[in-house]
Design a protein around this motif. Structure first.
Motif, PDB file in Angstrom:
ATOM      1  N   SER A 279       0.822  -1.200   0.000  1.00  0.00           N
ATOM      2  CA  SER A 279       0.000   0.000   0.000  1.00  0.00           C
ATOM      3  C   SER A 279       0.865   1.262   0.000  1.00  0.00           C
ATOM      4  CB  SER A 279      -0.916   0.020   1.233  1.00  0.00           C
ATOM      5  OG  SER A 279      -1.636   1.244   1.294  1.00  0.00           O
TER       6      SER A 279
ATOM      7  N   GLY B 100      -4.866   1.503   2.277  1.00  0.00           N
ATOM      8  CA  GLY B 100      -4.928   1.667   3.720  1.00  0.00           C
ATOM      9  C   GLY B 100      -3.556   1.563   4.352  1.00  0.00           C
ATOM     10  N   ASN B 101      -3.519   1.746   5.673  1.00  0.00           N
ATOM     11  CA  ASN B 101      -2.230   1.720   6.356  1.00  0.00           C
ATOM     12  C   ASN B 101      -1.714   0.286   6.479  1.00  0.00           C
ATOM     13  OD1 ASN B 101      -3.337   0.501   8.700  1.00  0.00           O
ATOM     14  ND2 ASN B 101      -3.740   2.479   9.664  1.00  0.00           N
TER      15      ASN B 101
ATOM     16  N   GLU C  93      -4.188  -2.166   7.895  1.00  0.00           N
ATOM     17  CA  GLU C  93      -5.483  -2.199   7.223  1.00  0.00           C
ATOM     18  C   GLU C  93      -5.421  -2.935   5.891  1.00  0.00           C
ATOM     19  OE1 GLU C  93      -6.306   1.929   6.854  1.00  0.00           O
ATOM     20  OE2 GLU C  93      -7.238   2.120   8.836  1.00  0.00           O
TER      21      GLU C  93
ATOM     22  N   GLY D 188      -8.420  -5.362   3.222  1.00  0.00           N
ATOM     23  CA  GLY D 188      -9.103  -4.604   2.190  1.00  0.00           C
ATOM     24  C   GLY D 188      -9.537  -5.409   0.983  1.00  0.00           C
TER      25      GLY D 188
END
Length: 263
Positions: free
Chosen positions: A200, A233-234, A237, A241
């Motif tokens: 990400s 997302g981080n 996260e 997803g």
């Protein structure tokens, strides 16, 4: 067998420690069933990162693939400074020994076949996915790393404050572990599976450096590697997803097509 997507069966795979357990989602008893197995992250030590981290991915996949089974693996953890009283004292190779034991348990007890398996590892779990697979398809037809650590030396060079958790997990000789892993990565000509590296752009803990480095190493050995970068997302996260679900779906569909051609 009727699938119960929200209530996996917790199964012990080893006798030595309460963390030697996995969550099993088994909806298909056919020995030709496909499998997704998940290895959580957490710097080899964070007790808040557990096998539950694989549940969102697995629960998204199972209703779409009736011939799919899945498992998410816990393993022994190293000490963590925020949780000094939890008794975790694992050190390399305890973590990877547990992952190997869990995969062997699934292969022997439930006939999980490597050519039908997608192995997903997050962060430190991605490091272990490639330790157990050696980049050559030993554990799975496809290995997916998400926000992965792939080289401890490069990690500490980029993030000096990470050396503490690396040393707690691997001991004073941690610099040797990368060389051991690289030595086991076989050339593409030896056969083996595909690799997908997912990272990400919103990851606050790791830059793209680890994934780009590992993609170069594996391609240099003749491996087939896909890289997927984007806003997902981080760090913690991203494994939950929809982007990761789409990646794994694509690999399952490709395995199904390959199986159909073989028949």
């Amino acid at each position: 067998m009727t699938a119960t997507f929200n209530t996996p069966q917790e199964m012990p795979y080893g006798p030595a420690h309460p963390l030697q357990v996995l969550d099993l989602y088994r909806q298909c008893s056919d020995p030709d069933a496909y499998w997704v197995t998940f290895i959580h992250g957490g710097a080899w030590s964070d007790p808040e990162m557990t096998k539950s981290g694989g549940h969102p991915l697995i629960r998204s996949l199972l209703p779409k693939y009736p011939r799919l089974n899945a498992a998410s693996i816990n393993y022994r953890l190293s000490p963590h400074p925020r949780y000094p009283s939890n008794g975790n004292a694992a050190k390399h190779p305890d973590h990877i020994d547990d992952v190997r034991l869990a995969l062997s348990f699934l292969q022997e007890r439930y006939s999980m076949r490597r050519e039908k398996t997608v192995l997903v590892g997050h962060s430190a779990g991605a490091y272990m996915a490639f330790q157990v697979d050696a980049g050559c398809g030993a554990a799975a037809a496809v290995v997916v790393g998400i926000g992965g650590v792939y080289h401890l030396g490069r990690l500490v060079e980029e993030y000096a404050d990470y050396e503490g958790f690396v040393e707690r997990a691997f001991g004073g000789g941690w610099r040797q572990v990368d060389a051991e892993g690289l030595a086991e990565v076989e050339d593409g000509g030896k056969g083996g599976g595909r690799v997908v590296l997912v990272h990400s752009s919103q990851d606050e803990l790791l830059s793209f450096g680890q994934s780009r480095y590992w993609a170069g190493v594996l391609r240099g050995r003749g491996r087939v590697v896909k890289e997927v970068y984007g806003a997902m997302g981080n760090h913690n996260e991203a494994p939950k997803g929809t982007e990761l679900v789409g990646v794994v779906e694509a690999e399952l569909e490709e395995l199904e097509m390959e199986s159909a051609k073989g028949n």
